[in-house]
Design a protein around this motif. Structure first.
Motif, mmCIF file in Angstrom:
data_model
loop_
_atom_site.group_PDB
_atom_site.id
_atom_site.type_symbol
_atom_site.label_atom_id
_atom_site.label_comp_id
_atom_site.label_asym_id
_atom_site.label_seq_id
_atom_site.Cartn_x
_atom_site.Cartn_y
_atom_site.Cartn_z
ATOM 1 N N HIS B 58 0.817 -1.211 0.000
ATOM 2 C CA HIS B 58 0.000 0.000 0.000
ATOM 3 C C HIS B 58 0.851 1.262 0.000
ATOM 4 O O HIS B 58 0.509 2.253 -0.637
ATOM 5 C CB HIS B 58 -0.921 0.009 1.227
ATOM 6 C CG HIS B 58 -1.935 -1.083 1.217
ATOM 7 N ND1 HIS B 58 -2.868 -1.209 0.217
ATOM 8 C CD2 HIS B 58 -2.173 -2.102 2.081
ATOM 9 C CE1 HIS B 58 -3.640 -2.257 0.465
ATOM 10 N NE2 HIS B 58 -3.234 -2.823 1.583
ATOM 11 N N TRP B 59 1.953 1.245 0.748
ATOM 12 C CA TRP B 59 2.736 2.481 0.894
ATOM 13 C C TRP B 59 3.559 2.791 -0.352
ATOM 14 O O TRP B 59 4.183 3.842 -0.426
ATOM 15 C CB TRP B 59 3.634 2.404 2.137
ATOM 16 C CG TRP B 59 4.597 1.263 2.137
ATOM 17 C CD1 TRP B 59 5.855 1.263 1.633
ATOM 18 C CD2 TRP B 59 4.379 -0.047 2.668
ATOM 19 N NE1 TRP B 59 6.429 0.031 1.802
ATOM 20 C CE2 TRP B 59 5.554 -0.790 2.453
ATOM 21 C CE3 TRP B 59 3.303 -0.661 3.307
ATOM 22 C CZ2 TRP B 59 5.672 -2.131 2.840
ATOM 23 C CZ3 TRP B 59 3.432 -1.985 3.698
ATOM 24 C CH2 TRP B 59 4.596 -2.695 3.473
ATOM 25 N N GLU B 60 3.530 1.887 -1.321
ATOM 26 C CA GLU B 60 4.258 2.157 -2.560
ATOM 27 C C GLU B 60 3.320 2.502 -3.717
ATOM 28 O O GLU B 60 3.736 2.546 -4.869
ATOM 29 C CB GLU B 60 5.114 0.939 -2.929
ATOM 30 C CG GLU B 60 6.261 0.743 -1.978
ATOM 31 C CD GLU B 60 6.915 -0.619 -2.126
ATOM 32 O OE1 GLU B 60 8.030 -0.781 -1.609
ATOM 33 O OE2 GLU B 60 6.311 -1.518 -2.740
ATOM 34 N N ARG B 61 2.068 2.735 -3.403
ATOM 35 C CA ARG B 61 1.063 2.966 -4.438
ATOM 36 C C ARG B 61 1.460 4.113 -5.377
ATOM 37 O O ARG B 61 1.402 3.977 -6.601
ATOM 38 C CB ARG B 61 -0.281 3.278 -3.774
ATOM 39 C CG ARG B 61 -1.385 3.586 -4.717
ATOM 40 C CD ARG B 61 -2.707 3.787 -3.991
ATOM 41 N NE ARG B 61 -3.726 4.213 -4.911
ATOM 42 C CZ ARG B 61 -3.946 5.488 -5.226
ATOM 43 N NH1 ARG B 61 -3.236 6.426 -4.667
ATOM 44 N NH2 ARG B 61 -4.877 5.814 -6.095
ATOM 45 N N GLU B 62 1.867 5.226 -4.801
ATOM 46 C CA GLU B 62 2.223 6.389 -5.628
ATOM 47 C C GLU B 62 3.382 6.065 -6.571
ATOM 48 O O GLU B 62 3.371 6.454 -7.734
ATOM 49 C CB GLU B 62 2.591 7.592 -4.741
ATOM 50 C CG GLU B 62 1.407 8.358 -4.195
ATOM 51 C CD GLU B 62 0.734 7.672 -3.015
ATOM 52 O OE1 GLU B 62 1.159 6.556 -2.655
ATOM 53 O OE2 GLU B 62 -0.212 8.241 -2.452
ATOM 54 N N GLU B 202 11.265 12.244 -1.653
ATOM 55 C CA GLU B 202 10.470 11.019 -1.602
ATOM 56 C C GLU B 202 9.393 11.053 -2.667
ATOM 57 O O GLU B 202 8.982 12.119 -3.120
ATOM 58 C CB GLU B 202 9.821 10.894 -0.217
ATOM 59 C CG GLU B 202 10.843 10.695 0.888
ATOM 60 C CD GLU B 202 10.231 10.833 2.266
ATOM 61 O OE1 GLU B 202 9.297 11.639 2.431
ATOM 62 O OE2 GLU B 202 10.687 10.135 3.184
ATOM 63 N N THR B 203 8.957 9.848 -3.006
ATOM 64 C CA THR B 203 7.920 9.725 -4.027
ATOM 65 C C THR B 203 6.665 10.483 -3.598
ATOM 66 O O THR B 203 6.244 10.393 -2.461
ATOM 67 C CB THR B 203 7.565 8.241 -4.204
ATOM 68 O OG1 THR B 203 8.762 7.528 -4.440
ATOM 69 C CG2 THR B 203 6.609 8.037 -5.350
#
Lengths: 316, 506
Positions: B58-62, B202-203
């Protein structure tokens, strides 16, 4: 030409259909659902470190604090309004409940909200869909909505509620730690989401089944593992035991950031897809904004205690 | 003499290369489209994830989304480059080198970019993704060299109908060249900023930062990069369809000057957001230039359609002219989509800018986000529809198939985009409590509009796939005649070049 006219016609028809009568009409009572969760309960969150945000930055909360186990309910807010009216803390002007706010410092930054001292709208009593009513003497809740989260309350109204009782709105950091604990999880209960663990876009909960979609909220603490007339819920408590920290309604937080003065909201609501329910997902609006998808819960200070140790965390 | 085989057609001819790129984009869109929106609650996402073995944190969605739209954008850039190398005179070896480089580049970037983002984070794949992007950049450099406008071989004669300077410099070529150089500059801008990933920034998705009054220079640079890249893709397709529909005359001259100056101004404005507080003023000035150029193209192309469509009538009536205008949806469509863009993209953007503090910043950020993401999704999709229109024309769709496909593309997309615009603006005209019908109808319209386009596109691609297995087939004809039709009069001094010789024969 017909090919062009047909969609235009359909589009105009659609616009007209959306302009249906929008005047105020008091809501019909609904069935009261007992969840077994007490909305007057508070839980203590220890001071110390937690993983903040999407990128999990270690962040320290200096002092322990208490936070409500559920969102503030309609019943709680109606009681507050009656008490505050009696105490002269609020007034009703043209169906708007108003109260004083001392204003925010203004630095003249581009797009900065200028929030001056004065009376602010807490709630508008003729807003379609509102669950609280006023009979000229005291405030009450439309039957069945007593234990639903209060909605259509502006940040000013939420802040005033908290201050009236000597509490405050949680800061974003406090809210996030209460929602995800120390392990940086995505949802308050863990990493996966399913339709019967929270009230969000995909949930199709009991209320949609037995009433209609306009209900939009579920009673606070509804998703607690209980079975309601055959609808089996999962327990959505956070590591510290808070309900509804994802879904149901967005929750106002207390921070006033310099140079902007938007007020931030956390948690996601009935209308949102799952990524809005992530514990780090943020939303914001002007403090005068109110919505059927926005509520709040309160926090309060406690006497400082020794910092939590690992055993305490493990036990959570 | 080239051996006519399918590989040569697909990877060595302009028409085949465009077909491959459109097919790959369609496959990626179809598969990755199942990961969001209603597909999630229908359970389709889970099936896709399980079947393909995706790993979605989930935390890598972007980060995943960024990789996904970069891979699609690279393929779109490749399609535009294929069009340009076929439409604008250049040496055959230049065309071959550019097309080969960008093809290897975008396929490498697409395959390994998605592999890295969605199937575990093997950093070798991330490296290969960067290799792919570097190849695309190199192809862009080669394209800029090939488009060099001051090569006298490509000067126009003084009496040419096409925009040119007194000395004969082809202004349209100059516009293509300017666009290519600005795209390289803007890509470099993004690449340099991107190199700080995990090393200073950060992304993030730009729409998540809109209300933050204090953005870092790196964040501003990325925001400038993404806006200008999409704008330049739009500039490129406008120039391409101008070429396709034989844009010329006085309007052409004005349009090319406006496009060149507008593109430069717009790019400088978008990149200067990093340090200039008033960069938006520059952006507005540049946008006016580019949009006026597009308007002149629309006027020209529609007038041309009317004149050609009523050529058999001595005194055409108003209705005759309207019928002529709407006769061919694929040639009417590009101009119309540019006009329609003003209702769903530019108009919305201007309205938002005017009412930002009074309305949109009071609304929830998530609502403002919907409007912002909506406007650039719509702009990107409008560009895609124009590309499809051109490709359907190249593929020789005729008769009722052309009519049906063309009108479904126009009406379906416009219905979806109008619905998306209404959806994002619903708070302006309906109380929240009564929103449900608006939400339901607009969602339905969006799903229907886009769905029907995807069905038609799928049928088209299915037909092209089926055609590849036939012996006497369209692909063979296209392989024999691989370049795009160029209506344009050749330079004053025709060059001895395979690419141009083909035009002479026509």
């Amino acid at each position: 030409m017909r090919k062009i006219n047909l969609p235009s016609f359909v589009f105009v028809l659609f616009l007209l259909s959306s302009c249906i009568a929008q005047e105020f009409k008091e809501l019909e009572p609904i069935k009261y659902i007992e969840t077994g969760v007490n909305p007057s309960e508070w839980v203590q969150i220890p001071a110390g470190e937690f993983m903040k945000g999407q990128h999990r930055h270690k962040t320290i909360i200096e002092k322990p604090y208490e936070i409500m186990v559920t969102d503030v309910t309609n019943e709680q807010y109606a009681n507050y309004l009656s008490e505050a009216l009696e105490a002269g803390k609020i007034k009703i002007v043209n169906d708007s409940i108003m109260g004083y706010y001392p204003g925010d410092p203004f630095d003249g930054w581009k797009h900065e909200f200028k929030i001056t001292a004065g009376d602010k709208v807490y709630m508008y009593l003729k807003e379609p869909g509102i669950r609280i009513k006023y009979d000229g003497n005291k405030f009450s809740v439309i039957k069945g909505y007593e234990n639903h989260p209060v909605t259509f309350v502006s940040w000013f109204g939420a802040n005033a509620y908290a201050q009236f009782y000597g509490w405050r709105l949680p800061s974003e950091n406090e809210w996030e730690k209460a929602a995800r604990g120390k392990d940086g999880r995505t949802f308050p209960w863990g990493e996966e989401i399913s339709p019967n663990i929270a009230n969000y876009n995909s949930s199709h909960n009991l209320f949609e089944k037995i009433f209609h979609k306009d209900i939009t909220t579920t009673p606070v603490g509804f998703f607690n593992g209980k079975n309601y007339d055959g609808y089996q819920t999962l327990d959505n408590r956070s590591p510290y035991g808070l309900y509804d920290m994802a879904g149901n309604v967005w929750q106002w937080c207390g921070d006033d950031y310099p140079n902007m003065h938007y007020r931030y909201m956390r948690g996601g609501s009935r209308t949102n897809y799952e990524y809005n329910l992530f514990t780090w997902a943020r939303n914001s609006a002007g403090p005068s904004f109110y919505s059927m998808y926005v509520g709040f819960r309160c926090a309060r200070d406690v006497k400082p205690e020794p910092q939590e140790n690992n055993n305490q965390t493990d036990n959570q | 003499m080239k051996k006519l085989n399918r590989f040569n057609f697909l990877f060595r001819s302009t028409k085949g290369l465009v077909l491959v790129a459109i097919s790959l984009i369609s496959i990626v869109t179809a598969v990755w489209g199942t990961l969001s929106g209603p597909m999630v609650e229908w359970g389709v996402r889970d099936i896709t994830v399980r079947t393909l073995g995706m790993e979605l944190n989930h935390w890598e969605r972007e980060g995943r989304i960024i990789m996904l739209y970069h891979t699609i954008a690279m393929a779109v850039l490749a399609i535009e480059v294929y069009f340009i190398t076929s439409l604008v005179p250049m040496k055959k070896h230049q065309q071959t080198n550019i097309n080969a480089t960008i093809t290897v580049g975008y396929i490498t970037a697409m395959v390994f970019g998605l592999w890295f983002a969605y199937f575990g984070h093997e950093y070798i794949f991330h490296g290969l993704f960067l290799v792919g992007q570097s190849l695309i950049f190199f192809a862009g450099v080669s394209l800029a060299v090939a488009l060099w406008p001051w090569n006298k071989e490509y000067y126009l004669s003084p009496d040419s109908d096409y925009a040119h300077t007194k000395s004969g410099v082809d202004l349209e070529r100059l516009a293509f060249f300017t666009m290519a150089v600005l795209t390289l500059l803007s890509a470099m801008w993004g690449a340099v900023t991107g190199s700080y990933w995990k090393n200073g920034h950060e992304t993030f998705l730009a729409e998540n930062l809109i209300r933050n009054p204090h953005k870092t220079a790196l964040q501003k640079a990325i925001i400038g990069h993404l806006h200008i890249m999409l704008s330049l893709v739009a500039v490129a397709i406008t120039l391409i369809v101008g070429r396709w529909l034989d844009f010329k005359g006085a309007l052409h001259k004005w349009a090319m000057y406006l496009m060149i100056v507008g593109s430069i101004t717009l790019t400088l404005g978008a990149l200067s957001v990093v340090w200039l507080p008033w960069a938006h003023t520059i952006i507005y000035v540049g946008s006016v230039g580019v949009m006026l150029a597009a308007l002149l193209f629309v006027i020209f192309s529609w007038k041309k359609l009317i004149i050609e469509g009523t050529a058999d009538k001595d005194k055409p009536t108003f209705m005759d002219k309207i019928r002529a205008l709407f006769k061919d949806p694929l040639k009417f469509g590009p101009g119309w989509q540019m006009v329609f863009m003003n209702f769903t993209v530019s108009g919305v953007g201007i309205f938002m800018a005017i009412k930002l503090d009074k309305i949109f910043r009071v609304w929830p950020a998530r609502e403002e986000r919907i409007t912002l993401t909506g406007h650039w999704h719509i702009l990107a999709a409008l560009i895609a529809t124009i590309i499809i229109m051109y490709y359907w024309d190249i593929s020789g769709l005729k008769g009722k198939v052309r009519q049906w496909a063309g009108w479904i593309l126009i009406i379906g997309s416009d219905l979806a985009f109008a619905a998306a615009t209404v959806f994002s603006m619903k708070r302006l005209f309906v109380k929240e409590y009564f929103e449900a019908p608006v939400v339901n109808y607009t969602m339905l319209a969006m799903d229907f509009g886009l769905g029907i386009i995807l069905v038609v596109l799928a049928i088209f691609l299915g037909w092209r796939l089926f055609d590849l297995f036939k012996q006497e087939a369209l692909w063979k004809k296209e392989a024999e005649n691989p370049e795009l039709e160029i209506n344009r009069i050749l330079p004053a001094k025709p060059i001895k070049d395979a690419n141009v010789e083909m035009e002479v024969e026509k």
